[in-house]
Design a protein around this motif. Sequence first.
Motif, short mmCIF file in Angstrom:
data_model
loop_
_atom_site.label_atom_id
_atom_site.label_comp_id
_atom_site.label_asym_id
_atom_site.label_seq_id
_atom_site.Cartn_x
_atom_site.Cartn_y
_atom_site.Cartn_z
N MET A 67 23.06 -9.45 45.63
CA MET A 67 21.70 -9.07 45.28
C MET A 67 21.39 -7.65 45.75
O MET A 67 20.70 -6.89 45.07
N GLY A 68 21.92 -7.29 46.92
CA GLY A 68 21.73 -5.92 47.42
C GLY A 68 22.36 -4.90 46.50
O GLY A 68 21.75 -3.86 46.18
N LEU A 69 23.58 -5.18 46.05
CA LEU A 69 24.25 -4.28 45.11
C LEU A 69 23.50 -4.21 43.77
O LEU A 69 23.41 -3.14 43.16
N THR A 70 22.97 -5.34 43.34
CA THR A 70 22.20 -5.37 42.09
C THR A 70 20.97 -4.49 42.18
O THR A 70 20.65 -3.72 41.25
N ILE A 71 20.27 -4.57 43.30
CA ILE A 71 19.07 -3.75 43.50
C ILE A 71 19.44 -2.27 43.54
O ILE A 71 18.76 -1.43 42.94
N ILE A 72 20.52 -1.94 44.24
CA ILE A 72 20.97 -0.55 44.31
C ILE A 72 21.30 -0.03 42.91
O ILE A 72 20.95 1.09 42.54
N GLY A 73 21.99 -0.87 42.12
CA GLY A 73 22.33 -0.48 40.75
C GLY A 73 21.10 -0.22 39.90
O GLY A 73 21.06 0.76 39.15
N ARG A 74 20.08 -1.05 40.03
CA ARG A 74 18.86 -0.86 39.26
C ARG A 74 18.13 0.41 39.69
O ARG A 74 17.57 1.14 38.84
N LEU A 75 18.14 0.68 40.99
CA LEU A 75 17.49 1.90 41.48
C LEU A 75 18.20 3.14 40.95
O LEU A 75 17.57 4.13 40.57
N LEU A 76 19.54 3.09 40.93
CA LEU A 76 20.31 4.22 40.40
C LEU A 76 20.05 4.42 38.92
O LEU A 76 19.89 5.56 38.45
N GLU A 77 20.00 3.31 38.17
CA GLU A 77 19.71 3.40 36.73
C GLU A 77 18.34 4.02 36.49
O GLU A 77 18.17 4.89 35.62
N ARG A 78 17.35 3.58 37.28
CA ARG A 78 16.00 4.10 37.12
C ARG A 78 15.95 5.59 37.46
O ARG A 78 15.30 6.37 36.76
N ARG A 79 16.66 5.96 38.51
CA ARG A 79 16.63 7.36 38.92
C ARG A 79 17.31 8.25 37.88
O ARG A 79 16.84 9.35 37.56
N MET A 80 18.41 7.76 37.32
CA MET A 80 19.14 8.55 36.33
C MET A 80 18.37 8.64 35.01
O MET A 80 18.42 9.65 34.32
N SER A 81 17.63 7.58 34.68
CA SER A 81 16.84 7.62 33.46
C SER A 81 15.65 8.58 33.60
O SER A 81 15.25 9.23 32.65
N VAL A 82 15.10 8.67 34.83
CA VAL A 82 13.99 9.59 35.07
C VAL A 82 14.44 11.04 34.98
O VAL A 82 13.73 11.92 34.54
N SER A 83 15.72 11.28 35.38
CA SER A 83 16.24 12.65 35.40
C SER A 83 16.62 13.14 34.02
O SER A 83 16.98 14.30 33.83
N ASP A 84 16.58 12.26 33.00
CA ASP A 84 16.95 12.68 31.63
C ASP A 84 15.94 13.70 31.10
O ASP A 84 14.76 13.58 31.33
#
Length: 219
Positions: free
Chosen positions: A202-219
């Motif tokens: 679950m910790g890795l899943t949350i980290i993955g979602r945070l990374l996806e969100r951050r990368m989508s914001v940087s587009d």
Amino acid sequence: MNLDFSQIVPYIPFMLEGIWVTLKFVFFAIIFGFILGTILALFKINHVRPLRWFADAYTSIFRGTPLILQLMIIYFAVPQLTGYDITPFLSAILAFGLNSSAYVSEIIRAGINAVDRGQTEAAIALGIPYRQRMTDIILPQAMKNILPALMNEFITLTKESALVSTIGYLDLMRRAQVVGADLYRNFEPLLFVGVLYWLMVMGLTIIGRLLERRMSVSD
């Protein structure tokens, strides 16, 4: 139901220590697998045929054989062939890293091929060298597309890490087995480490979602 979780209380610190022991080798295996997988992915899209053949053969071997077999070969066969007494920790890193790199290479290759070909053609027209073209233009775009697949591979690697208990490495699973053998009760320690594995995933899943969100914001 003959359940008594109070008996495992004195062993909880021993089992909790297995979180660090497990994550330590998983972390190095992920780094090793990602670097090697990236290299293999570049081989697969290369115009040099021997490099493509090598990468394809490598992927075929490590995806076509069981991970536990690869782990056993590295831990038991390497000392027989080389005389080097390899440790369970190093065996785990090599086996999981080599296996993961085969899957990572396919994920990255697919991500690179998914990048609009016009990006490459424009970079070539501008005279941008191949290395700079890959590191500054193609790979960053590919990583955004394949991040969910990469995180899924890393989560799978974390769950499959329990296999290292078969070579005596004191990870979470092995510690649960030790406690179960000491108490002659297996359900309670196994359930406890099962919860710990779930928390790590679950910790890795949350980290993955945070990374996806951050990368989508940087587009």
